[in-house]
Scaffold this motif. Structure first.
Motif, short mmCIF file in Angstrom:
data_model
loop_
_atom_site.label_atom_id
_atom_site.label_comp_id
_atom_site.label_asym_id
_atom_site.label_seq_id
_atom_site.Cartn_x
_atom_site.Cartn_y
_atom_site.Cartn_z
N TRP A 67 0.71 -1.23 -0.11
CA TRP A 67 -0.14 0.04 -0.05
C TRP A 67 0.72 1.34 0.08
N SER A 74 -0.15 4.84 -3.97
CA SER A 74 -0.81 6.18 -4.00
C SER A 74 -0.22 7.00 -5.57
N LEU A 115 -2.29 5.84 -8.63
CA LEU A 115 -3.62 6.04 -8.18
C LEU A 115 -4.38 6.40 -9.57
N LEU A 121 -7.14 3.71 -11.03
CA LEU A 121 -8.25 4.28 -11.17
C LEU A 121 -9.05 4.18 -12.59
N LEU A 159 -8.11 1.23 -2.94
CA LEU A 159 -7.44 2.28 -3.37
C LEU A 159 -7.68 3.61 -3.02
N ASP A 160 -8.85 3.80 -2.68
CA ASP A 160 -9.31 4.99 -1.93
C ASP A 160 -8.57 4.95 -0.56
N CYS A 202 -5.68 3.54 0.32
CA CYS A 202 -4.29 3.71 0.20
C CYS A 202 -3.99 5.17 -0.33
N SER A 203 -4.74 5.85 -0.73
CA SER A 203 -4.56 7.32 -1.43
C SER A 203 -5.06 8.37 -0.25
N GLN A 249 -8.44 10.30 -1.73
CA GLN A 249 -8.32 10.93 -3.08
C GLN A 249 -9.66 10.20 -4.05
N VAL A 250 -9.74 9.32 -4.04
CA VAL A 250 -10.41 8.43 -4.98
C VAL A 250 -12.05 9.24 -4.86
#
Length: 502
Positions: A412, A416, A419, A423, A459-460, A462-463, A466-467
């Motif tokens: 993880w 980022s 991303l 995405l 993904l959201d 991990c970021s 931001q997603v």
């Protein structure tokens, strides 16, 4: 199932032991000598043996003095071995085909004789005067077992009738031997009982060397099936007998034999202690033999090899020691994954793509955080495979999504910076699946959408949210309800809510 009445029986009444030994010697000569090539001589020998078994009492059969040094049990064992070889399929049957009805007929005839012989043993067990039945059974059990397995498995040389007879022979052999299963027969039912696995391997050994193993089509199947009946902790004592034939079969040019050999090696890896596999560099020999198969474009073989390697890696890594401080050394798992990814990128054959994709989650789990070494190549493979339709079951894309989810869980901190790329790929997949007009079943579509949504959630996470920001305006402009449902599921997860995936 009763055998037919013997025709042309020449021996009746009670014969003295010397006459019995002479009669068996003549039968053995007819089955194995030069004249055995003539069908009439062999048929006559079978009829004579049937009549002899019918006319001879069990005490004479097992306690009489034969002409060989081992007495009558030894001679009966030789006759049983000759019968097993007589019923064995010829070399021409190797590789498939419709099989030979003549082989099945011979097997049925020999099976009836073995049933009659085993019933004599069973009668001797309950007799008050015959005490040598154990010696007789010890000589008979090996050849009869080889016959039963040869003809009870579904193979080109068998027919329904011959399989039924062979199955009855095996069941009677187990009953007479007082064994509840084939595994018990081979390893021994009790701790103080030796079992017959070594005897069976000894009978198969002459037909399992480099020069002769292909001359007997049934031997490899009997060996493989028998090997897989014996498990931990009984198998390691036979390692020297079973490892060379398994390697030999796996090294053949025919894919069928390669797969069979690899399955034998896999059974050995699972049921032999790591210390024994590491001794004499056996594990390394296994690894190199398996690794070479990864260059073969046969999906069945690749799948068998990868399953075996995944269980071999823990054994190989026992010899590696990481003392901390310096970077961890690359492992055999790293080497195999690197080769798999190299093959995956340009691969266009669907079956191989599915096989490779199906193995990736196990490799990521095996390497854990060390998967970061392969992150760039994994990213290219994941993006490429997510774009390609994989047929109605979508096996490859589902496994690739599982791989991506595991990859984000283990690596993880490195996600980022990827991303935007990830995405875009996930959104494109969701849109393609939602609008897919093909015959893909709805449960498969739902599974793909759910897996892709889980990846978006990860993904959201991990970021750091931001997603959600990047997806905020999509529900307002998108008219597809399935796409909107996936995006809103991501948006409903609050920033403070921990996600169980990491």
């Amino acid at each position: 199932m009763e055998p037919p009445a013997p025709a042309g029986a020449s021996l009746t009444g009670e014969a003295p032991s010397s006459a019995l030994g002479l009669a068996l010697s003549q039968i053995l000569l007819h089955l194995t000598g030069p004249e055995s090539r003539r069908g009439k001589a062999r048929n006559a020998a079978l009829e004579d043996l049937s009549a002899l078994l019918e006319a001879t009492e069990c005490d004479q059969l097992f306690e009489g003095n034969g002409s060989s040094l081992g007495g009558m049990p030894e001679m009966l064992g030789e006759v049983a071995k000759a019968l097993e070889e007589y019923a064995a399929p010829p070399k021409e049957q190797e590789g498939g085909g419709d099989g030979s009805p003549a082989v099945a007929e011979k097997a049925a005839a020999v099976g009836f004789l073995f049933i009659r012989l085993l019933r004599k043993v069973e009668s001797a067990k309950h007799s008050l005067v015959c005490h040598a039945w154990k010696r007789g059974l010890r000589r008979l059990a090996g050849p009869i077992y080889v016959f039963a397995i040869t003809h009870s498995l579904e193979q080109p040389w068998t027919r329904a009738r011959s399989r039924d007879v062979a199955g009855e022979v095996l069941a009677l052999l187990l009953r007479v031997s007082e064994c509840g299963s084939v595994a018990g027969f081979l390893r021994g039912e009790n701790e103080d009982e030796k079992g017959r696995f070594a005897v069976i391997m000894g009978l198969l050994k002459p037909d399992l060397n480099k020069e002769s193993w292909k001359n007997s089509p049934a031997t490899k199947h009997v060996f493989s099936w028998t090997l897989q009946q014996v498990t931990w902790p009984w198998l390691n004592q036979h390692l020297e007998r079973i490892l060379p034939p398994s390697l030999l079969i796996s090294d053949d040019y025919q894919t069928e034999n390669k797969v069979l050999g690899v399955q034998c090696l896999h059974h050995i890896v699972l049921n032999v202690p790591a210390a024994d596999l590491l001794q004499y560099n056996r594990a390394q020999v296994l690894y190199h033999a398996l690794f070479n198969h990864l260059y073969t474009p046969e999906h069945h073989l690749i799948q068998a090899v990868l399953l075996c390697l995944l269980d071999l890696f823990p054994v190989l890594e026992k010899a590696l020691q990481w003392k901390g401080g310096a970077a961890r050394p690359t492992t055999h798992c790293d080497e195999v994954l690197q080769l798999i990814l190299t093959h995956m990128e340009p691969e266009h054959r669907i079956l191989l793509r599915r096989t490779y994709a199906g193995s990736l989650p196990a490799f990521v789990k095996r390497l854990g955080i060390l998967t970061v070494r392969h992150l760039k190549r994994l990213e290219r493979v994941i993006l490429g495979y997510l774009e390609v339709y994989d047929g109605p079951e979508e096996e490859a894309r589902l496994k690739i999504l599982e791989t991506l989810k595991l990859l984000m869980q283990y690596t993880w901190p490195r996600i980022s910076c990827r991303l935007v790329v990830l995405l875009k790929a996930l959104l494109k997949l969701i849109c393609d699946v939602a609008r897919d007009p093909s015959l893909t079943p709805e449960p498969v579509k739902s599974a793909l959408l759910e897996a892709a949504t889980d990846c978006l959630l990860l993904l959201d996470h991990c970021s750091k949210g931001q997603v959600k920001g990047l997806l905020a305006k999509i529900p307002q402009s998108c008219e597809d309800s399935k796409v909107v449902s996936c995006i809103r599921k991501v948006q409903r997860v609050s920033d403070s809510e921990p996600y169980s995936g990491t």
